[in-house]
Design an enzyme around this catalytic site. Sequence first.
Site, PDB file in Angstrom:
ATOM      1  CG  HIS A 218      -1.640   1.104   1.555  1.00 29.03           C
ATOM      2  ND1 HIS A 218      -3.036   0.653  -0.138  1.00 29.03           N
ATOM      3  CD2 HIS A 218      -1.784   2.192   1.442  1.00 29.03           C
ATOM      4  CE1 HIS A 218      -3.741   1.823   0.345  1.00 29.03           C
ATOM      5  NE2 HIS A 218      -3.693   2.326   0.903  1.00 29.03           N
ATOM      6  NE  ARG A 221      -4.707   4.701  -2.243  1.00 25.65           N
ATOM      7  CZ  ARG A 221      -5.970   5.223  -3.644  1.00 25.65           C
ATOM      8  NH1 ARG A 221      -5.432   5.230  -4.857  1.00 25.65           N
ATOM      9  NH2 ARG A 221      -6.712   5.605  -2.990  1.00 25.65           N
ATOM     10  CG  HIS A 245      -8.281   9.449  -1.297  1.00 27.76           C
ATOM     11  ND1 HIS A 245      -7.225   9.338  -2.347  1.00 27.76           N
ATOM     12  CD2 HIS A 245      -8.300   8.672  -0.336  1.00 27.76           C
ATOM     13  CE1 HIS A 245      -6.312   8.911  -1.783  1.00 27.76           C
ATOM     14  NE2 HIS A 245      -7.031   8.243  -1.122  1.00 27.76           N
TER      15      HIS A 245
END
Length: 267
Positions: A218, A221, A245
Amino acid sequence: RKREDGKEAWRFQLSRIEDFFGDYSLAAVDQRLIARYRDERQKPPNGSKLKAVGDSTVRKELYMLSKLLNFAETECGISLPRGNSVSKVRKPREGKSRDRRLSSREWAALECECRKSRNPWLASAVGFAVETAMRQGEMLSLRWEDIDQKRRLALLLDPEKIKTEEPRAVPLSSRALAAIESLPRSTCGRIFPVERLTLYHAFCAACKRAGIADYTWHDLRHESLSRLAERGDLSVLELAAVSGHKTLQMLKRYTHLQAEKLADKLG
Protein backbone atom coordinates in the site's frame (compact mmCIF):
# COMPACT_ATOMS: atom_id res chain seq x y z
CA ARG A 1 -22.07 -11.92 2.74
CA LYS A 2 -19.55 -10.99 0.05
CA ARG A 3 -16.95 -13.72 -0.26
CA GLU A 4 -15.60 -13.24 -3.78
CA ASP A 5 -12.20 -14.64 -4.71
CA GLY A 6 -9.41 -12.22 -3.99
CA LYS A 7 -11.26 -10.60 -1.07
CA GLU A 8 -9.17 -12.19 1.68
CA ALA A 9 -9.46 -9.16 3.94
CA TRP A 10 -13.25 -9.18 3.69
CA ARG A 11 -13.39 -12.91 4.35
CA PHE A 12 -11.22 -12.50 7.46
CA GLN A 13 -13.38 -9.65 8.77
CA LEU A 14 -16.57 -11.61 8.14
CA SER A 15 -15.10 -14.67 9.83
CA ARG A 16 -14.27 -12.73 13.00
CA ILE A 17 -17.74 -11.17 13.02
CA GLU A 18 -19.38 -14.55 12.55
CA ASP A 19 -17.30 -16.09 15.35
CA PHE A 20 -18.55 -13.48 17.81
CA PHE A 21 -22.10 -12.70 16.68
CA GLY A 22 -23.03 -16.03 15.06
CA ASP A 23 -25.07 -17.30 18.00
CA TYR A 24 -27.05 -14.06 18.41
CA SER A 25 -30.21 -13.01 16.61
CA LEU A 26 -30.13 -9.68 14.77
CA ALA A 27 -32.51 -8.25 17.37
CA ALA A 28 -29.92 -8.95 20.07
CA VAL A 29 -27.11 -7.04 18.35
CA ASP A 30 -27.24 -3.81 20.32
CA GLN A 31 -24.60 -1.23 21.20
CA ARG A 32 -23.59 -3.04 24.39
CA LEU A 33 -22.82 -6.24 22.49
CA ILE A 34 -20.98 -4.34 19.76
CA ALA A 35 -18.98 -2.43 22.37
CA ARG A 36 -17.98 -5.74 23.98
CA TYR A 37 -16.85 -7.03 20.59
CA ARG A 38 -14.76 -3.89 20.09
CA ASP A 39 -13.13 -4.22 23.51
CA GLU A 40 -12.44 -7.95 23.22
CA ARG A 41 -10.85 -7.52 19.79
CA GLN A 42 -8.44 -4.99 21.29
CA LYS A 43 -7.91 -6.93 24.52
CA PRO A 44 -8.98 -10.59 24.23
CA PRO A 45 -10.24 -12.20 27.45
CA ASN A 46 -8.07 -14.67 29.33
CA GLY A 47 -7.97 -18.04 27.61
CA SER A 48 -8.87 -16.68 24.19
CA LYS A 49 -6.90 -17.99 21.22
CA LEU A 50 -7.27 -14.67 19.42
CA LYS A 51 -4.50 -12.09 19.44
CA ALA A 52 -5.11 -8.42 20.17
CA VAL A 53 -5.50 -6.30 17.05
CA GLY A 54 -4.93 -2.62 16.41
CA ASP A 55 -7.36 0.26 16.19
CA SER A 56 -7.39 0.25 12.40
CA THR A 57 -8.40 -3.42 12.23
CA VAL A 58 -11.22 -2.90 14.72
CA ARG A 59 -12.48 0.14 12.80
CA LYS A 60 -12.60 -1.89 9.57
CA GLU A 61 -14.44 -4.76 11.23
CA LEU A 62 -17.00 -2.40 12.74
CA TYR A 63 -17.47 -0.81 9.33
CA MET A 64 -18.08 -4.26 7.85
CA LEU A 65 -20.58 -5.08 10.61
CA SER A 66 -22.37 -1.80 9.87
CA LYS A 67 -22.64 -2.74 6.19
CA LEU A 68 -24.09 -6.12 7.12
CA LEU A 69 -26.72 -4.57 9.35
CA ASN A 70 -27.63 -2.03 6.68
CA PHE A 71 -27.94 -4.83 4.13
CA ALA A 72 -30.22 -6.81 6.45
CA GLU A 73 -32.46 -3.79 6.97
CA THR A 74 -32.59 -2.25 3.50
CA GLU A 75 -32.17 -5.24 1.17
CA CYS A 76 -33.64 -8.08 3.21
CA GLY A 77 -36.42 -6.11 4.87
CA ILE A 78 -35.44 -7.25 8.35
CA SER A 79 -36.57 -4.81 11.00
CA LEU A 80 -33.85 -3.98 13.52
CA PRO A 81 -35.46 -2.86 16.81
CA ARG A 82 -32.62 -0.44 17.58
CA GLY A 83 -31.60 0.34 14.02
CA ASN A 84 -27.94 0.05 13.08
CA SER A 85 -26.34 0.11 16.53
CA VAL A 86 -22.80 0.43 15.16
CA SER A 87 -23.40 4.16 14.76
CA LYS A 88 -24.03 4.42 18.52
CA VAL A 89 -20.73 2.87 19.54
CA ARG A 90 -17.45 4.72 20.06
CA LYS A 91 -14.92 3.76 17.40
CA PRO A 92 -11.16 3.48 17.97
CA ARG A 93 -9.27 6.51 16.78
CA GLU A 94 -7.99 6.59 13.22
CA GLY A 95 -4.32 5.71 13.24
CA LYS A 96 -1.67 8.08 11.95
CA SER A 97 -1.14 7.75 8.21
CA ARG A 98 2.03 6.03 7.11
CA ASP A 99 4.57 8.23 5.39
CA ARG A 100 7.21 5.70 4.37
CA ARG A 101 8.96 6.56 1.13
CA LEU A 102 12.03 4.98 -0.38
CA SER A 103 15.26 6.77 -1.20
CA SER A 104 16.52 6.70 -4.78
CA ARG A 105 19.01 3.99 -3.79
CA GLU A 106 16.28 1.88 -2.21
CA TRP A 107 14.09 2.27 -5.30
CA ALA A 108 16.89 1.10 -7.57
CA ALA A 109 17.51 -1.92 -5.35
CA LEU A 110 13.80 -2.79 -5.16
CA GLU A 111 13.28 -2.51 -8.92
CA CYS A 112 16.33 -4.71 -9.50
CA GLU A 113 15.07 -7.41 -7.13
CA CYS A 114 11.56 -7.27 -8.61
CA ARG A 115 12.99 -7.90 -12.08
CA LYS A 116 14.97 -10.86 -10.71
CA SER A 117 11.93 -12.34 -8.95
CA ARG A 118 10.65 -15.75 -9.99
CA ASN A 119 7.20 -14.18 -10.12
CA PRO A 120 6.94 -12.95 -13.75
CA TRP A 121 4.30 -10.32 -12.91
CA LEU A 122 5.95 -8.61 -9.96
CA ALA A 123 8.13 -6.00 -11.69
CA SER A 124 5.34 -4.87 -14.03
CA ALA A 125 2.81 -4.83 -11.20
CA VAL A 126 5.02 -2.62 -9.02
CA GLY A 127 5.70 -0.25 -11.91
CA PHE A 128 2.01 -0.07 -12.80
CA ALA A 129 1.00 0.54 -9.17
CA VAL A 130 3.41 3.46 -8.78
CA GLU A 131 2.26 5.03 -12.04
CA THR A 132 -1.49 4.72 -11.43
CA ALA A 133 -1.97 4.92 -7.62
CA MET A 134 -4.50 2.10 -7.98
CA ARG A 135 -5.36 -0.05 -5.00
CA GLN A 136 -4.04 -3.58 -5.21
CA GLY A 137 -7.48 -5.17 -5.48
CA GLU A 138 -8.49 -2.79 -8.27
CA MET A 139 -5.29 -3.48 -10.18
CA LEU A 140 -5.53 -7.25 -9.87
CA SER A 141 -9.12 -7.20 -11.14
CA LEU A 142 -8.18 -5.36 -14.35
CA ARG A 143 -8.77 -7.19 -17.62
CA TRP A 144 -7.30 -6.39 -21.00
CA GLU A 145 -10.67 -5.16 -22.26
CA ASP A 146 -10.64 -2.59 -19.46
CA ILE A 147 -7.66 -0.80 -21.05
CA ASP A 148 -8.46 1.90 -23.60
CA GLN A 149 -5.05 2.47 -25.16
CA LYS A 150 -6.29 5.14 -27.56
CA ARG A 151 -7.59 7.33 -24.72
CA ARG A 152 -4.95 6.02 -22.28
CA LEU A 153 -7.45 4.96 -19.64
CA ALA A 154 -7.96 2.01 -17.32
CA LEU A 155 -11.70 1.59 -16.82
CA LEU A 156 -12.81 0.43 -13.39
CA LEU A 157 -16.48 -0.26 -14.00
CA ASP A 158 -17.49 -3.08 -11.65
CA PRO A 159 -18.51 -1.62 -8.24
CA GLU A 160 -17.98 -5.02 -6.60
CA LYS A 161 -14.26 -4.80 -7.38
CA ILE A 162 -13.76 -1.19 -6.24
CA LYS A 163 -13.26 -0.27 -2.61
CA THR A 164 -15.41 2.86 -2.84
CA GLU A 165 -17.92 1.02 -5.07
CA GLU A 166 -17.83 4.00 -7.46
CA PRO A 167 -16.70 3.27 -11.05
CA ARG A 168 -14.03 5.55 -12.47
CA ALA A 169 -11.52 5.91 -15.29
CA VAL A 170 -7.87 5.97 -14.25
CA PRO A 171 -5.54 7.96 -16.56
CA LEU A 172 -2.50 6.01 -17.74
CA SER A 173 0.89 7.59 -18.25
CA SER A 174 3.20 6.35 -20.99
CA ARG A 175 5.19 4.51 -18.32
CA ALA A 176 2.03 2.81 -17.04
CA LEU A 177 1.21 1.58 -20.54
CA ALA A 178 4.80 0.44 -21.04
CA ALA A 179 4.64 -1.57 -17.82
CA ILE A 180 1.90 -3.81 -19.21
CA GLU A 181 2.44 -3.73 -22.99
CA SER A 182 5.07 -6.45 -22.92
CA LEU A 183 3.09 -8.78 -20.65
CA PRO A 184 1.76 -12.01 -22.16
CA ARG A 185 -2.01 -12.33 -22.52
CA SER A 186 -3.34 -14.84 -19.99
CA THR A 187 -6.18 -17.19 -20.84
CA CYS A 188 -8.28 -15.80 -17.98
CA GLY A 189 -8.16 -12.30 -19.48
CA ARG A 190 -6.70 -10.58 -16.43
CA ILE A 191 -3.70 -8.33 -16.94
CA PHE A 192 -2.09 -9.59 -13.74
CA PRO A 193 -3.27 -13.21 -13.37
CA VAL A 194 -1.89 -13.62 -9.87
CA GLU A 195 -3.57 -13.86 -6.47
CA ARG A 196 -3.11 -11.11 -3.91
CA LEU A 197 -1.26 -13.22 -1.36
CA THR A 198 1.06 -14.63 -4.03
CA LEU A 199 1.97 -11.13 -5.15
CA TYR A 200 2.29 -10.02 -1.52
CA HIS A 201 4.81 -12.75 -0.69
CA ALA A 202 6.82 -12.07 -3.85
CA PHE A 203 6.91 -8.36 -3.01
CA CYS A 204 7.97 -8.98 0.59
CA ALA A 205 10.75 -11.31 -0.61
CA ALA A 206 12.00 -8.66 -3.06
CA CYS A 207 12.02 -6.03 -0.30
CA LYS A 208 13.97 -8.36 1.96
CA ARG A 209 16.57 -9.11 -0.71
CA ALA A 210 16.89 -5.38 -1.38
CA GLY A 211 17.50 -4.72 2.32
CA ILE A 212 14.31 -2.66 2.65
CA ALA A 213 12.41 -2.83 5.95
CA ASP A 214 8.99 -1.55 6.97
CA TYR A 215 7.60 -1.20 3.45
CA THR A 216 4.20 -2.45 2.32
CA TRP A 217 2.41 -2.77 -0.99
CA HIS A 218 0.00 0.00 0.00
CA ASP A 219 3.01 2.31 0.41
CA LEU A 220 3.30 2.19 -3.40
CA ARG A 221 -0.02 4.06 -3.60
CA HIS A 222 1.30 6.69 -1.22
CA GLU A 223 4.46 6.97 -3.31
CA SER A 224 2.43 7.42 -6.47
CA LEU A 225 0.24 10.17 -5.03
CA SER A 226 3.27 11.89 -3.48
CA ARG A 227 5.00 12.01 -6.85
CA LEU A 228 1.89 13.43 -8.51
CA ALA A 229 1.52 16.06 -5.79
CA GLU A 230 5.19 17.04 -6.09
CA ARG A 231 4.67 17.92 -9.74
CA GLY A 232 2.85 21.03 -8.57
CA ASP A 233 0.57 21.24 -11.61
CA LEU A 234 -2.28 19.05 -10.39
CA SER A 235 -5.13 20.25 -8.19
CA VAL A 236 -6.45 18.24 -5.27
CA LEU A 237 -9.55 17.48 -7.36
CA GLU A 238 -7.33 16.07 -10.09
CA LEU A 239 -5.46 13.96 -7.53
CA ALA A 240 -8.81 12.62 -6.30
CA ALA A 241 -9.80 11.75 -9.87
CA VAL A 242 -6.68 9.60 -10.13
CA SER A 243 -6.81 8.04 -6.67
CA GLY A 244 -10.54 7.44 -6.36
CA HIS A 245 -10.80 8.95 -2.87
CA LYS A 246 -14.40 9.76 -1.95
CA THR A 247 -13.49 12.85 0.08
CA LEU A 248 -10.79 15.46 -0.35
CA GLN A 249 -10.03 15.19 3.37
CA MET A 250 -8.05 12.02 2.66
CA LEU A 251 -5.78 13.98 0.32
CA LYS A 252 -4.92 16.85 2.67
CA ARG A 253 -1.62 15.14 3.53
CA TYR A 254 -0.44 15.75 -0.04
CA THR A 255 -1.20 19.47 -0.23
CA HIS A 256 2.02 20.40 1.58
CA LEU A 257 3.99 18.65 -1.17
CA GLN A 258 2.26 20.81 -3.76
CA ALA A 259 3.02 23.94 -1.73
CA GLU A 260 6.70 23.02 -1.47
CA LYS A 261 6.93 22.54 -5.23
CA LEU A 262 5.22 25.87 -5.91
CA ALA A 263 7.54 27.60 -3.44
CA ASP A 264 10.53 26.29 -5.42
CA LYS A 265 9.03 27.72 -8.61
CA LEU A 266 8.55 31.12 -6.97
CA GLY A 267 12.21 31.22 -6.03
